[in-house]
Design an enzyme around this catalytic site. Structure first.
Site, PDB file in Angstrom:
ATOM      1  N   GLU A 177       0.821  -1.230   0.000  1.00 20.90           N
ATOM      2  CA  GLU A 177       0.000   0.000   0.000  1.00 20.90           C
ATOM      3  C   GLU A 177       0.849   1.272   0.000  1.00 20.90           C
ATOM      4  OE1 GLU A 177      -3.749   0.004   2.194  1.00 20.90           O
ATOM      5  OE2 GLU A 177      -3.245  -1.941   3.042  1.00 20.90           O
ATOM      6  N   HIS A 269      -4.176   3.059  16.123  1.00 15.66           N
ATOM      7  CA  HIS A 269      -4.497   3.750  14.862  1.00 15.66           C
ATOM      8  C   HIS A 269      -5.723   4.615  15.084  1.00 15.66           C
ATOM      9  CE1 HIS A 269      -6.593  -0.149  14.895  1.00 15.66           C
ATOM     10  NE2 HIS A 269      -7.604   0.532  14.401  1.00 15.66           N
TER      11      HIS A 269
HETATM   12  P1  M7G Z   1     -10.204  -1.365  14.170  1.00 19.72           P
HETATM   13  O1  M7G Z   1     -10.808  -0.341  15.028  1.00 19.72           O
HETATM   14  O2  M7G Z   1      -9.028  -2.119  14.699  1.00 19.72           O
HETATM   15  O3  M7G Z   1     -11.242  -2.457  13.729  1.00 19.72           O
HETATM   16  O4  M7G Z   1      -9.806  -0.639  12.827  1.00 19.72           O
HETATM   17  P2  M7G Z   1     -12.699  -2.358  13.107  1.00 19.72           P
HETATM   18  O5  M7G Z   1     -12.975  -0.947  12.752  1.00 19.72           O
HETATM   19  O6  M7G Z   1     -12.603  -3.267  11.891  1.00 19.72           O
HETATM   20  O7  M7G Z   1     -13.566  -2.911  14.154  1.00 19.72           O
HETATM   21  C1  M7G Z   1      -8.997  -1.228  11.872  1.00 19.72           C
HETATM   22  C2  M7G Z   1      -9.224  -0.510  10.567  1.00 19.72           C
HETATM   23  O8  M7G Z   1      -8.252  -0.967   9.637  1.00 19.72           O
HETATM   24  C3  M7G Z   1     -10.591  -0.813   9.959  1.00 19.72           C
HETATM   25  O9  M7G Z   1     -11.265   0.394   9.676  1.00 19.72           O
HETATM   26  C4  M7G Z   1     -10.265  -1.623   8.712  1.00 19.72           C
HETATM   27  O10 M7G Z   1     -11.158  -1.366   7.644  1.00 19.72           O
HETATM   28  C5  M7G Z   1      -8.868  -1.171   8.381  1.00 19.72           C
HETATM   29  N1  M7G Z   1      -8.062  -2.197   7.691  1.00 19.72           N
HETATM   30  C6  M7G Z   1      -8.036  -3.505   7.977  1.00 19.72           C
HETATM   31  N2  M7G Z   1      -7.153  -4.126   7.158  1.00 19.72           N
HETATM   32  C7  M7G Z   1      -6.860  -5.547   7.198  1.00 19.72           C
HETATM   33  C8  M7G Z   1      -6.606  -3.180   6.342  1.00 19.72           C
HETATM   34  C9  M7G Z   1      -5.627  -3.226   5.305  1.00 19.72           C
HETATM   35  O11 M7G Z   1      -5.065  -4.262   4.932  1.00 19.72           O
HETATM   36  N3  M7G Z   1      -5.315  -2.021   4.741  1.00 19.72           N
HETATM   37  C10 M7G Z   1      -5.942  -0.850   5.100  1.00 19.72           C
HETATM   38  N4  M7G Z   1      -5.589   0.263   4.461  1.00 19.72           N
HETATM   39  N5  M7G Z   1      -6.858  -0.797   6.077  1.00 19.72           N
HETATM   40  C11 M7G Z   1      -7.188  -1.944   6.699  1.00 19.72           C
END
Ligand code: M7G
Length: 386
Positions: A177, A269
């Site tokens: 990415e 994050h």
């Molecule tokens: P979270 O609060 O840990 O989880 O946020 P949740 O919002 O899914 O409950 C993680 C964020 O990372 C989410 O908004 C996902 O859409 C985003 N995300 C997850 N993955 C595996 C990826 C990825 O491979 N690339 C990007 N750019 N974002 C991701």
């Protein structure tokens, strides 16, 4: 001064990982995990038999949000100079079927030009049981996590069972990415990478969704934050706002910046999206505004070590079983299930049908699983499916 980079061309791309190639047409459906008519998305469990007969794959299809430019009916002066005309709903390609016309009201089924019919597809492959759990969310419960419960129940669970953070490290190490990076601050303590979230279709600033991923690897979540992280949090807030203004022209006062608790991925994050769009996961039981987090730490340096924090657990998540052992969070639902066993055929709850709107189905689920409350019952809130 931290070194700051605003476009991928200035980045050092090292050892790119070759992504796997999927043939979505070969997907074989096993089960529908979630069908959300509000988000206009459907989540499917199945396999890609050409890759493996057994490895589970999750495919999510989601209808794209409307772009305002797609409904333009006049070609603007600067658009005339563009070689490729932009797709529009209002062209002779629009197919229209009339449902009914009654007095001043009319209803139609419209099929616009092919370019406007795209659907965002997301694939998780191979998907683990934990991914399947996460994507087949149904009944949810609120746990009020005290610092002691965090130490004795949540922390051991997340230490032994959490999603891999490989995708996060790939981003931080410029292995994946890289060309999507919007802004980077390479400072080891206060630095972060800003890039589009997986959830953003990248088409429409209206539903922009960015992630600010901190460079430090030892902050799992809000719980680990203390006043020593204030310079990092302030830098994240200030630099991300500036970068978004420059790249997307969005006013910093129009942005929602927040953390999830619990997150799915335990590497700190921040989620960023425009306030005029209701992004998924912005509910009050899951989101903590960055401004509030900074202010809490300014007032009380160890706020997140001492605070009780509510969070949501859903049926199928093993952490719910662990909390159930301690707090009997499912007690009401269990009683209800026992009562349901005694219900005669005439009183049997109505089944769900495909024709019903999701809202009606959610109401039924709530009705089915929320019996009369006893004033002595544990603190439990049941919310509808996501
Ligand atoms: P979270 O609060 O840990 O989880 O946020 P949740 O919002 O899914 O409950 C993680 C964020 O990372 C989410 O908004 C996902 O859409 C985003 N995300 C997850 N993955 C595996 C990826 C990825 O491979 N690339 C990007 N750019 N974002 C991701």
């Amino acid at each position: 001064m931290p070194e700051q980079v605003e476009s991928s061309s200035k980045l050092n791309v090292s050892s790119e990982i070759k992504p796997p190639s999927y043939d979505l047409t070969k997907f074989r459906l096993k089960r529908i995990l979630n069908n959300n008519s509000k988000c206009k998305s459907i989540t499917l469990l199945g396999t890609f038999p050409d890759l493996s007969e057994t490895d589970a794959a999750i495919v999510v299809f989601e209808k794209n949000a409307y772009r305002e430019s797609d409904v333009a009916t006049e070609v603007s002066a600067n658009k005339e100079s563009e070689s490729e005309p932009k797709p529009s709903y209002f062209t002779t390609d629009l197919q229209v079927r009339t449902d009914f016309i009654n007095n001043i009201y009319a209803s139609f089924q419209c099929v616009p030009t092919q370019q406007l019919c795209a659907v965002k597809g997301t694939v998780i492959y191979p998907a683990t049981d934990k991914h399947i759990e996460k994507y087949s969310i149904c009944q949810k419960y609120i746990i009020n996590e005290t610092p002691d419960l965090y130490k004795s129940v949540t922390l051991p669970y997340i230490s032994s069972s959490q999603f891999s953070l490989d995708w996060v490290y790939n981003i931080l190490e410029h292995k994946q990415e890289t060309d999507r990076i919007v802004f980077e601050d390479t400072h080891p303590e206060n630095g972060f990478i800003l890039l589009p979230d997986l959830k953003w279709d990248g088409r429409n600033v209206e539903n922009l969704y960015l992630l600010g991923i901190v460079r430090k690897r030892d902050i799992k979540s809000l719980r680990d934050l203390n006043a020593s992280h204030l310079p990092l949090l302030r830098n994240l807030r200030q630099s991300a706002k500036q970068a978004i203004l420059q790249r997307y022209g969005l006013n910093p006062t129009q942005l929602r910046m927040y953390f999830h608790y619990q997150p799915s991925f335990y590497h700190l994050h921040v989620h960023i999206n425009p306030i005029r769009n209701d992004a998924p996961g912005i509910w009050c039981e899951k989101s903590h505004m960055l401004d509030t987090v900074i202010n809490n730490l300014e007032l009380v340096p160890d706020y997140y070590l001492r605070a009780s924090m509510p969070f949501v657990l859903y049926e199928g998540n093993k952490l719910l079983d662990l909390y159930d052992e301690q707090l009997e969070v499912r007690t009401i639902s269990t009683q209800q299930a026992n009562e349901a066993d005694d219900v005669g055929p005439e009183e049997a709850p109505e089944a769900f049908t495909d024709e019903e709107p999701e809202e009606a189905r959610q109401c039924k689920r709530i009705k089915l699983s929320t019996p009369e409350r006893d004033s002595n019952e544990a603190e439990l809130v049941v919310t509808p499916c996501a």
